[in-house]
Every structure is written in C-alpha cells, then in structure tokens.
Design an enzyme around this catalytic site. Sequence first.
Site, short mmCIF file in Angstrom:
data_model
loop_
_atom_site.label_atom_id
_atom_site.label_comp_id
_atom_site.label_asym_id
_atom_site.label_seq_id
_atom_site.Cartn_x
_atom_site.Cartn_y
_atom_site.Cartn_z
N CYS A 24 11.13 -1.44 -12.83
CA CYS A 24 10.61 -0.99 -11.54
C CYS A 24 10.32 0.51 -11.49
O CYS A 24 9.79 1.02 -10.51
CB CYS A 24 11.56 -1.38 -10.41
N HIS A 68 -3.25 -1.40 0.32
CA HIS A 68 -4.00 -0.81 -0.80
C HIS A 68 -3.72 0.68 -1.00
O HIS A 68 -4.60 1.44 -1.41
CB HIS A 68 -5.51 -1.07 -0.66
N GLU A 107 8.89 -9.47 -1.08
CA GLU A 107 8.27 -8.62 -2.09
C GLU A 107 7.64 -9.49 -3.18
O GLU A 107 6.60 -9.14 -3.76
CB GLU A 107 9.31 -7.68 -2.70
ZN LIG Z 1 8.21 -3.56 -7.11
#
Ligand SMILES: [Zn+2]
Length: 120
Positions: A24, A68, A107
């Site tokens: 990450c 975005h 997520e």
């Molecule tokens: Zn992530």
Amino acid sequence: MELFKTFTFEAAHWLPHVPAGHKCARVHGHTYVVEIYTRGKVDPHTGWIHDLADIKVAFEPLLNQLDHYQLNDIEGLENPTVENIARWIGDRLKPALPHLWKIKMWETRSSGCVYTLPEE
Ligand SMILES: [Zn+2]
C-alpha cells in the site's frame, strides 16, 4: 428508521505510514463505494424522514473533490486510509445533512469500514 444512498468514485492513493515494503506504499487505485446513512423519525404526513435526494445534494460537492483525484493531495487526506476517508466525508457532510448517522465505505469488494458519527 434509517435511510441510505450509495455512491461510487475512483481514486488513486498510497499510504505513507505503512511498514517498509508494504504494497500500500505504492500508488494504486480503488473504486470506492460509499453508503451514506441518515436516521430519524418518519414524518406521519410525508411518510419519510427526509427527501432521499438531500443526501445526493449534500454529498455531491465532496464527491467532486474525490473522484479521479489522488487522495493524498487533498487537505486532510494526507494519510488516506479507508478509516480516514470515511471520517473526512462524515465530518464534512454533517453540517449539510443534519440526520447523518454513519458512513459505510468499501475500499474493495471484501473490505472497508463503518464510521458512526459521534453523538451530539
Ligand atoms: Zn489502497
């Protein structure tokens, strides 16, 4: 009674405080799903708590800031974990949406968080 409305947005992020080598830490993207919940009493005349469209109107300005973009560049989201994004949304949404109760964020298809707003 609770009402909810669901939104999605696409954004890039990376996490600055994860251990060295964590995946990450690299820039990557998600299709975030945001479920916005309100709660309150159903008005006996209108039959609703409030107009569901109120949620869309209140969230749209925030959605426009997130969709975005690279989340790390947004003030308050320098460490854009799903927990911090949910809190960022909830705290900014509350003034425009007095019945706001919780933010549920996905997520990925299998992971996310629920932010329940503090009682007043
Ligand atoms: Zn992530």
